[in-house]
Motif scaffolding. Structure first.
Motif, PDB file in Angstrom:
ATOM      1  N   GLN A   1     -25.008 -34.314   0.567  1.00  0.00           N
ATOM      2  CA  GLN A   1     -26.003 -33.982  -0.449  1.00  0.00           C
ATOM      3  C   GLN A   1     -25.442 -34.108  -1.864  1.00  0.00           C
ATOM      4  O   GLN A   1     -26.151 -34.480  -2.790  1.00  0.00           O
ATOM      5  CB  GLN A   1     -26.515 -32.546  -0.227  1.00  0.00           C
ATOM      6  CG  GLN A   1     -27.402 -32.380   0.990  1.00  0.00           C
ATOM      7  CD  GLN A   1     -28.737 -33.104   0.846  1.00  0.00           C
ATOM      8  OE1 GLN A   1     -29.212 -33.335  -0.260  1.00  0.00           O
ATOM      9  NE2 GLN A   1     -29.323 -33.476   1.972  1.00  0.00           N
ATOM     10  N   ARG A   2     -24.180 -33.840  -2.014  1.00  0.00           N
ATOM     11  CA  ARG A   2     -23.594 -33.875  -3.360  1.00  0.00           C
ATOM     12  C   ARG A   2     -23.303 -35.292  -3.837  1.00  0.00           C
ATOM     13  O   ARG A   2     -23.585 -35.639  -4.990  1.00  0.00           O
ATOM     14  CB  ARG A   2     -22.306 -33.051  -3.390  1.00  0.00           C
ATOM     15  CG  ARG A   2     -21.665 -33.030  -4.759  1.00  0.00           C
ATOM     16  CD  ARG A   2     -20.445 -32.146  -4.818  1.00  0.00           C
ATOM     17  NE  ARG A   2     -19.928 -32.094  -6.177  1.00  0.00           N
ATOM     18  CZ  ARG A   2     -18.817 -31.463  -6.532  1.00  0.00           C
ATOM     19  NH1 ARG A   2     -18.116 -30.814  -5.624  1.00  0.00           N
ATOM     20  NH2 ARG A   2     -18.407 -31.471  -7.788  1.00  0.00           N
ATOM     21  N   TYR A   3     -22.774 -36.124  -2.961  1.00  0.00           N
ATOM     22  CA  TYR A   3     -22.252 -37.405  -3.423  1.00  0.00           C
ATOM     23  C   TYR A   3     -23.109 -38.623  -3.073  1.00  0.00           C
ATOM     24  O   TYR A   3     -22.942 -39.675  -3.686  1.00  0.00           O
ATOM     25  CB  TYR A   3     -20.841 -37.616  -2.869  1.00  0.00           C
ATOM     26  CG  TYR A   3     -19.840 -36.672  -3.484  1.00  0.00           C
ATOM     27  CD1 TYR A   3     -19.453 -36.795  -4.815  1.00  0.00           C
ATOM     28  CD2 TYR A   3     -19.297 -35.619  -2.745  1.00  0.00           C
ATOM     29  CE1 TYR A   3     -18.554 -35.925  -5.390  1.00  0.00           C
ATOM     30  CE2 TYR A   3     -18.388 -34.748  -3.314  1.00  0.00           C
ATOM     31  CZ  TYR A   3     -18.017 -34.901  -4.640  1.00  0.00           C
ATOM     32  OH  TYR A   3     -17.128 -34.035  -5.207  1.00  0.00           O
ATOM     33  N   TYR A   4     -24.009 -38.507  -2.132  1.00  0.00           N
ATOM     34  CA  TYR A   4     -24.828 -39.656  -1.756  1.00  0.00           C
ATOM     35  C   TYR A   4     -26.164 -39.595  -2.492  1.00  0.00           C
ATOM     36  O   TYR A   4     -27.217 -39.375  -1.907  1.00  0.00           O
ATOM     37  CB  TYR A   4     -25.000 -39.714  -0.239  1.00  0.00           C
ATOM     38  CG  TYR A   4     -23.741 -40.169   0.455  1.00  0.00           C
ATOM     39  CD1 TYR A   4     -23.585 -41.470   0.898  1.00  0.00           C
ATOM     40  CD2 TYR A   4     -22.657 -39.296   0.628  1.00  0.00           C
ATOM     41  CE1 TYR A   4     -22.411 -41.897   1.517  1.00  0.00           C
ATOM     42  CE2 TYR A   4     -21.478 -39.707   1.238  1.00  0.00           C
ATOM     43  CZ  TYR A   4     -21.370 -41.001   1.676  1.00  0.00           C
ATOM     44  OH  TYR A   4     -20.209 -41.433   2.281  1.00  0.00           O
ATOM     45  N   ALA A   5     -26.096 -39.790  -3.798  1.00  0.00           N
ATOM     46  CA  ALA A   5     -27.252 -39.685  -4.680  1.00  0.00           C
ATOM     47  C   ALA A   5     -27.629 -41.046  -5.239  1.00  0.00           C
ATOM     48  O   ALA A   5     -26.797 -41.927  -5.400  1.00  0.00           O
ATOM     49  CB  ALA A   5     -26.948 -38.710  -5.820  1.00  0.00           C
ATOM     50  N   ALA A   6     -28.920 -41.202  -5.550  1.00  0.00           N
ATOM     51  CA  ALA A   6     -29.440 -42.485  -6.023  1.00  0.00           C
ATOM     52  C   ALA A   6     -28.776 -42.938  -7.318  1.00  0.00           C
ATOM     53  O   ALA A   6     -28.425 -44.111  -7.486  1.00  0.00           O
ATOM     54  CB  ALA A   6     -30.953 -42.390  -6.213  1.00  0.00           C
TER      55      ALA A   6
ATOM     56  N   ASP B   1     -23.177 -30.691   3.120  1.00  0.00           N
ATOM     57  CA  ASP B   1     -23.002 -30.383   1.695  1.00  0.00           C
ATOM     58  C   ASP B   1     -22.374 -31.562   0.958  1.00  0.00           C
ATOM     59  O   ASP B   1     -22.783 -31.884  -0.167  1.00  0.00           O
ATOM     60  CB  ASP B   1     -22.131 -29.141   1.523  1.00  0.00           C
ATOM     61  CG  ASP B   1     -22.844 -27.856   1.941  1.00  0.00           C
ATOM     62  OD1 ASP B   1     -24.073 -27.902   2.126  1.00  0.00           O
ATOM     63  OD2 ASP B   1     -22.149 -26.830   2.099  1.00  0.00           O
ATOM     64  N   PHE B   2     -21.375 -32.203   1.576  1.00  0.00           N
ATOM     65  CA  PHE B   2     -20.729 -33.341   0.930  1.00  0.00           C
ATOM     66  C   PHE B   2     -21.733 -34.490   0.780  1.00  0.00           C
ATOM     67  O   PHE B   2     -21.807 -35.128  -0.283  1.00  0.00           O
ATOM     68  CB  PHE B   2     -19.527 -33.799   1.756  1.00  0.00           C
ATOM     69  CG  PHE B   2     -18.686 -34.847   1.080  1.00  0.00           C
ATOM     70  CD1 PHE B   2     -17.603 -34.478   0.292  1.00  0.00           C
ATOM     71  CD2 PHE B   2     -18.980 -36.200   1.208  1.00  0.00           C
ATOM     72  CE1 PHE B   2     -16.828 -35.441  -0.353  1.00  0.00           C
ATOM     73  CE2 PHE B   2     -18.214 -37.165   0.574  1.00  0.00           C
ATOM     74  CZ  PHE B   2     -17.134 -36.780  -0.210  1.00  0.00           C
TER      75      PHE B   2
ATOM     76  N   GLY C   1      -9.977 -35.029   4.248  1.00  0.00           N
ATOM     77  CA  GLY C   1     -10.545 -35.675   5.421  1.00  0.00           C
ATOM     78  C   GLY C   1     -12.053 -35.536   5.509  1.00  0.00           C
ATOM     79  O   GLY C   1     -12.704 -36.214   6.305  1.00  0.00           O
ATOM     80  N   LEU C   2     -12.641 -34.684   4.680  1.00  0.00           N
ATOM     81  CA  LEU C   2     -14.076 -34.447   4.717  1.00  0.00           C
ATOM     82  C   LEU C   2     -14.871 -35.697   4.331  1.00  0.00           C
ATOM     83  O   LEU C   2     -15.873 -36.023   4.972  1.00  0.00           O
ATOM     84  CB  LEU C   2     -14.433 -33.287   3.769  1.00  0.00           C
ATOM     85  CG  LEU C   2     -15.919 -32.987   3.582  1.00  0.00           C
ATOM     86  CD1 LEU C   2     -16.579 -32.655   4.914  1.00  0.00           C
ATOM     87  CD2 LEU C   2     -16.103 -31.835   2.590  1.00  0.00           C
ATOM     88  N   ALA C   3     -14.436 -36.407   3.313  1.00  0.00           N
ATOM     89  CA  ALA C   3     -15.176 -37.587   2.868  1.00  0.00           C
ATOM     90  C   ALA C   3     -15.230 -38.652   3.954  1.00  0.00           C
ATOM     91  O   ALA C   3     -16.286 -39.241   4.221  1.00  0.00           O
ATOM     92  CB  ALA C   3     -14.538 -38.156   1.595  1.00  0.00           C
ATOM     93  N   ALA C   4     -14.099 -38.919   4.587  1.00  0.00           N
ATOM     94  CA  ALA C   4     -14.045 -39.937   5.637  1.00  0.00           C
ATOM     95  C   ALA C   4     -14.877 -39.543   6.840  1.00  0.00           C
ATOM     96  O   ALA C   4     -15.588 -40.371   7.426  1.00  0.00           O
ATOM     97  CB  ALA C   4     -12.595 -40.190   6.051  1.00  0.00           C
TER      98      ALA C   4
END
Length: 286
Positions: free
Chosen positions: A203-208, A200-201, A68-71
């Motif tokens: 910063q990890r996954y929303y990268a250019a 943290d999520f 549920g963290l991603a959503a």
């Protein structure tokens, strides 16, 4: 190859959003200086512009302990930034008649905006999108508010036969694979989530380097290039944090699972793992 196919699918979805646009229009593609892939279709049939930014940050990036963290991360990105609270964001969008929306599934998470292509409206809409993408703050009080709202929805869903069926069907189909996780999570996994977990999520996954920007509408290639540079420049640099998901194991033998429920209507699901969407044979099979 897989990134190219996924990016094409994203743009084809946007192509259907503008009246007379269709998949026969030429698709231009390039990379920004930050390493973000861009797909662009120029069409001047309507004074409109659609921009989508997608990331490999769907439910399959959750763990069983933090399902549920991603959503929740995606849904809260537009509820407060370093410069605007959620009311400010809504007011700015309403002022120019723009629509900011999100889309989320097992594999991807993204934000998109639809706006008029005129200079003032386009500039303000793009400014809001960039602000939400680059500077979300996940205010603690709003995190708690949205968690409680989600927990209520999950508890209600757990009383519905169609929801129970879908959850059990995925468990039987995918076993320990991340695809078995419910997209919105479970009551006992959402409840402990904190603001730090969301940050943290993000910063990890929303990268250019992991993003795909899709643009279609009433602007030129030069304008689209400048727009893509702006949207990607504010994202964290990087391209490998997401990593590849494990392969889905085939179901070794047929499984029959019956779930008792007081509902008077039966719900039935039948299926098996199929061909991957990014398989070269996916479109020929259709």
């Amino acid at each position: 190859m897989q990134n190219n196919a996924r990016a094409l699918l994203i743009l084809l979805g946007l192509l259907g959003a503008i009246g007379s646009a269709n998949a026969t229009l030429p698709i231009e593609t390039w990379q920004t200086s930050a390493g973000t892939r861009v797909l662009f279709v120029e069409t001047h049939d309507l004074p409109m512009l659609d921009v989508a930014v997608d990331f490999p940050a769907g439910a399959s990036r959750d763990t069983r302990e933090r399902s549920g963290l991603a959503a929740l991360t995606l849904s809260l990105m537009r509820m407060g930034t370093q410069t605007s609270n959620e009311e400010d964001i809504s007011a700015r969008l309403a002022d120019v008649g723009a629509d900011l929306s999100s889309r989320f599934d097992t594999d991807r998470a993204g934000l998109s905006i639809r706006t008029l292509s005129s200079a003032r409206e386009r500039a303000e809409a793009l400014s809001v999108l960039a602000d939400v993408l680059h500077r979300p703050v996940f205010p603690a009080d709003i995190v708690e508010r949205e968690k409680q709202r989600l927990l209520s929805a999950l508890k209600e869903a757990d009383t519905k036969p169609e929801s129970l069926l879908d959850r059990e069907f995925k468990r039987q189909l995918y076993g320990d694979h991340p695809y078995a996780l419910r997209e919105r999570g479970e009551v006992d996994t959402v409840a402990p989530l904190t603001r730090k977990d969301l940050l943290d999520f993000y910063q990890r996954y929303y990268a250019a380097g992991q993003a795909v920007i899709s643009i279609i509408g009433d602007i030129t290639r030069a304008e689209a290039g400048a727009m893509a540079e702006r949207l990607s420049a504010g994202l964290r640099r990087g391209s490998t944090a997401a990593g590849a998901l494990p392969a889905v194991s085939p179901v070794a033998q047929g499984i029959v699972r019956r779930i008792a429920h007081p509902a008077t209507q039966a719900h039935i699901a039948i299926g098996q793992p199929g061909i991957k969407r990014l398989d070269p044979d996916y479109f020929p099979l259709w």
